[in-house]
Structure formats: C-alpha cells, structure tokens
Design a protein around this motif. Structure first.
Motif, PDB file in Angstrom:
ATOM      1  N   UNK A 168       0.829  -1.207   0.000  1.00  0.00           N
ATOM      2  CA  UNK A 168       0.000   0.000   0.000  1.00  0.00           C
ATOM      3  C   UNK A 168       0.861   1.253   0.000  1.00  0.00           C
ATOM      4  N   UNK A 169       1.827   1.325   0.901  1.00  0.00           N
ATOM      5  CA  UNK A 169       2.690   2.508   0.998  1.00  0.00           C
ATOM      6  C   UNK A 169       4.136   2.080   1.205  1.00  0.00           C
ATOM      7  N   UNK A 170       5.040   2.785   0.546  1.00  0.00           N
ATOM      8  CA  UNK A 170       6.471   2.486   0.639  1.00  0.00           C
ATOM      9  C   UNK A 170       7.231   3.789   0.862  1.00  0.00           C
ATOM     10  N   UNK A 171       8.119   3.794   1.833  1.00  0.00           N
ATOM     11  CA  UNK A 171       8.921   4.979   2.108  1.00  0.00           C
ATOM     12  C   UNK A 171       9.950   5.179   1.002  1.00  0.00           C
ATOM     13  N   UNK A 172      10.262   6.433   0.650  1.00  0.00           N
ATOM     14  CA  UNK A 172      11.239   6.696  -0.421  1.00  0.00           C
ATOM     15  C   UNK A 172      12.618   6.097  -0.134  1.00  0.00           C
ATOM     16  N   UNK A 173      12.925   5.854   1.131  1.00  0.00           N
ATOM     17  CA  UNK A 173      14.238   5.316   1.478  1.00  0.00           C
ATOM     18  C   UNK A 173      14.535   3.968   0.843  1.00  0.00           C
ATOM     19  N   UNK A 174      13.489   3.255   0.411  1.00  0.00           N
ATOM     20  CA  UNK A 174      13.705   1.951  -0.232  1.00  0.00           C
ATOM     21  C   UNK A 174      14.426   2.102  -1.572  1.00  0.00           C
ATOM     22  N   UNK A 175      14.291   3.243  -2.212  1.00  0.00           N
ATOM     23  CA  UNK A 175      14.865   3.445  -3.541  1.00  0.00           C
ATOM     24  C   UNK A 175      16.197   4.181  -3.497  1.00  0.00           C
ATOM     25  N   UNK A 176      16.597   4.641  -2.324  1.00  0.00           N
ATOM     26  CA  UNK A 176      17.780   5.495  -2.212  1.00  0.00           C
ATOM     27  C   UNK A 176      18.937   4.823  -1.501  1.00  0.00           C
ATOM     28  N   UNK A 177      18.957   3.507  -1.505  1.00  0.00           N
ATOM     29  CA  UNK A 177      20.070   2.785  -0.906  1.00  0.00           C
ATOM     30  C   UNK A 177      20.859   2.111  -2.022  1.00  0.00           C
ATOM     31  N   UNK A 178      22.189   2.283  -2.013  1.00  0.00           N
ATOM     32  CA  UNK A 178      23.013   1.823  -3.130  1.00  0.00           C
ATOM     33  C   UNK A 178      23.936   0.672  -2.751  1.00  0.00           C
ATOM     34  N   UNK A 179      23.743   0.081  -1.579  1.00  0.00           N
ATOM     35  CA  UNK A 179      24.550  -1.074  -1.199  1.00  0.00           C
ATOM     36  C   UNK A 179      24.089  -2.306  -1.972  1.00  0.00           C
ATOM     37  N   UNK A 180      25.020  -3.200  -2.253  1.00  0.00           N
ATOM     38  CA  UNK A 180      24.687  -4.398  -3.032  1.00  0.00           C
ATOM     39  C   UNK A 180      23.647  -5.263  -2.321  1.00  0.00           C
ATOM     40  N   UNK A 181      23.710  -5.293  -0.969  1.00  0.00           N
ATOM     41  CA  UNK A 181      22.790  -6.149  -0.233  1.00  0.00           C
ATOM     42  C   UNK A 181      21.398  -5.545  -0.081  1.00  0.00           C
ATOM     43  N   UNK A 182      21.180  -4.342  -0.616  1.00  0.00           N
ATOM     44  CA  UNK A 182      19.845  -3.726  -0.531  1.00  0.00           C
ATOM     45  C   UNK A 182      19.205  -3.548  -1.906  1.00  0.00           C
ATOM     46  N   UNK A 183      19.820  -4.082  -2.970  1.00  0.00           N
ATOM     47  CA  UNK A 183      19.245  -3.913  -4.316  1.00  0.00           C
ATOM     48  C   UNK A 183      17.839  -4.490  -4.413  1.00  0.00           C
ATOM     49  N   UNK A 184      17.570  -5.547  -3.649  1.00  0.00           N
ATOM     50  CA  UNK A 184      16.256  -6.194  -3.725  1.00  0.00           C
ATOM     51  C   UNK A 184      15.126  -5.263  -3.330  1.00  0.00           C
ATOM     52  N   UNK A 185      15.428  -4.215  -2.555  1.00  0.00           N
ATOM     53  CA  UNK A 185      14.384  -3.294  -2.096  1.00  0.00           C
ATOM     54  C   UNK A 185      13.787  -2.497  -3.240  1.00  0.00           C
ATOM     55  N   UNK A 186      14.498  -2.407  -4.361  1.00  0.00           N
ATOM     56  CA  UNK A 186      13.975  -1.664  -5.498  1.00  0.00           C
ATOM     57  C   UNK A 186      12.818  -2.378  -6.187  1.00  0.00           C
ATOM     58  N   UNK A 187      12.604  -3.653  -5.858  1.00  0.00           N
ATOM     59  CA  UNK A 187      11.466  -4.393  -6.420  1.00  0.00           C
ATOM     60  C   UNK A 187      10.167  -4.102  -5.660  1.00  0.00           C
ATOM     61  N   UNK A 188      10.243  -3.369  -4.585  1.00  0.00           N
ATOM     62  CA  UNK A 188       9.053  -3.024  -3.818  1.00  0.00           C
ATOM     63  C   UNK A 188       8.334  -1.862  -4.510  1.00  0.00           C
ATOM     64  N   UNK A 189       7.105  -2.089  -4.904  1.00  0.00           N
ATOM     65  CA  UNK A 189       6.328  -1.060  -5.608  1.00  0.00           C
ATOM     66  C   UNK A 189       4.912  -1.031  -5.049  1.00  0.00           C
ATOM     67  N   UNK A 190       4.402   0.166  -4.836  1.00  0.00           N
ATOM     68  CA  UNK A 190       3.038   0.316  -4.338  1.00  0.00           C
ATOM     69  C   UNK A 190       2.051  -0.315  -5.317  1.00  0.00           C
ATOM     70  N   UNK A 191       1.105  -1.077  -4.765  1.00  0.00           N
ATOM     71  CA  UNK A 191       0.095  -1.731  -5.576  1.00  0.00           C
ATOM     72  C   UNK A 191       0.442  -3.144  -5.989  1.00  0.00           C
ATOM     73  N   UNK A 192       1.729  -3.497  -5.935  1.00  0.00           N
ATOM     74  CA  UNK A 192       2.136  -4.854  -6.319  1.00  0.00           C
ATOM     75  C   UNK A 192       1.746  -5.869  -5.250  1.00  0.00           C
ATOM     76  N   UNK A 193       1.512  -7.082  -5.696  1.00  0.00           N
ATOM     77  CA  UNK A 193       1.298  -8.192  -4.768  1.00  0.00           C
ATOM     78  C   UNK A 193       2.632  -8.904  -4.567  1.00  0.00           C
TER      79      UNK A 193
END
Length: 214
Positions: free
Chosen positions: A125-150
């Motif tokens: 439903x809601x995702x904080x912008x911080x999920x898209x602003x992390x550039x560490x290799x171990x946090x790349x998976x967070x970029x797959x989080x999108x509002x509305x997705x199942x």
C-alpha cells in the motif's frame, strides 16, 4: 596392543592415529556423540523500537567422547523488531530478499528442523522513499518493492515460531483490509504498509517479488 607390540596403551581418540590403543579399545572406549537439549522458547527482542534480534538456546547433555560427533551450535538468533504503542506492543513484519531462502532451508534440514513453513501474499500500500535510495549491493532487492504490487513472503525456520507456528508480523488474526506494517532488513529507512491477501500453506514463491520473514 592390537599389533602385538608391548608398551603403554591408551584409550583416547588420538590412539587410532598413533597405533597405541589398548586391545579392548573399541569395547572399553565406544564412540559417544554429543547430545543436546531441545531449543528453549524464543526470547523477546533485545531492544525495543529498533531492528534487532531474538535468541533461543540449548545446552549440552552429553559431551562427545572418543571421537564422537561434535556438538552443534547452542545459540540461534532471528530478526526481531517491536514498537511500544498506546494500544500495546506492535510487531511489524521484518523482511529480506527471498534469495536467502535456499541457504536457510539447508541449515534447517541439517539441524533437524525441517518443519514445513507457509507463504503469505500481501498487497503493498505505501512504501517509504528510502527503499529506492540505498546503493549497497545487499539492498538492491528493495527496489522491487512497488506500491500496488502483490508480494509473496515465506515463513520458514528459524523465523517460524515453534509455539504459535507463525512468523512475527504475518498478519494472522488481522481484519480484512487492515493496514499492517513491514520493515526491510539492512535499511531502516525502507518500510511501509501492506494488506494481507491470503495465506498459502503449501507454496513456492516466484523469483521476483519474493521475500522472507526474519
């Protein structure tokens, strides 16, 4: 000695290499593996209001002897986060990428904890912008989080609580369309809300949009 020579003989695991075992070594010194107790219940979170861990322990009942199998780990940790609110203690779901699932299942099987887990589907439903602003290799998976997705989140050992048979924050018992909170491991600024859709007792989450409870 077994080879017919005379001299001091010993009853320890080294004598098999040095060839000075007593003649009745196998009978008098049987191999005794380590024996440990059952796991204790999980502790509470180590610290409130931050991403931390919970612990469970077991103790040694019988030390290994005469070359017996060594003792397994006596302490196990799992992710944990809790917040204190006016309504009581709140446990948001703590998640990480599903890529860790295979390694976790192998460890559980080796430790004799092959209890089947389950999956829960949520709509983000809601995702904080911080999920898209992390550039560490171990946090790349967070970029797959999108509002509305199942998304599909798997509950497996050790996050699977042995008493309740649930993972913290899985939304069991929540009302229809109730907003639930989640937080990503590795980036405290990546968090948000989702709604529980359904639980799948036998499941295989897809490779994309797949996560794990911690």
């Amino acid at each position: 000695r077994p080879d017919g020579s005379r001299g001091p003989c010993y009853c320890d695991q080294a004598c098999a290499r040095t060839l000075d075992c007593c003649h009745d070594y196998a009978q008098a010194c049987p191999v005794i593996p380590c024996v440990v107790s059952q796991w204790s219940v999980w502790s509470g979170c180590a610290e409130p209001c931050k991403t931390t861990y919970r612990v469970r322990r077991r103790h040694v009942i019988q030390e290994p002897r005469n070359g017996g199998e060594a003792c397994p780990p006596l302490e196990e940790r799992a992710g944990c986060v809790e917040y204190w609110t006016r309504q009581g203690t709140e446990f948001p779901a703590l998640i990480t990428t599903g890529g860790f699932g295979k390694a976790r299942k192998k460890r559980a099987a080796a430790d004799g904890n092959g209890r089947a887990g389950y999956c829960v589907e949520f709509q983000l439903v809601a995702i904080m912008p911080g999920c898209l602003h992390s550039h560490h290799s171990y946090t790349h998976w967070m970029q797959y989080l999108r509002e509305g997705h199942t998304v599909c989140v798997e509950c497996q050992h050790p996050a699977l609580d042995s008493r309740s048979l649930h993972c913290y924050g899985d939304g069991s018992g929540s009302k229809n369309n109730q907003l639930l909170h989640w937080q990503a491991v590795g980036n405290p600024r990546c968090k948000g809300t989702w709604k529980r859709i359904r639980q799948l007792d036998t499941c295989s989450c897809p490779s994309v949009h797949s996560f794990l409870f911690i």
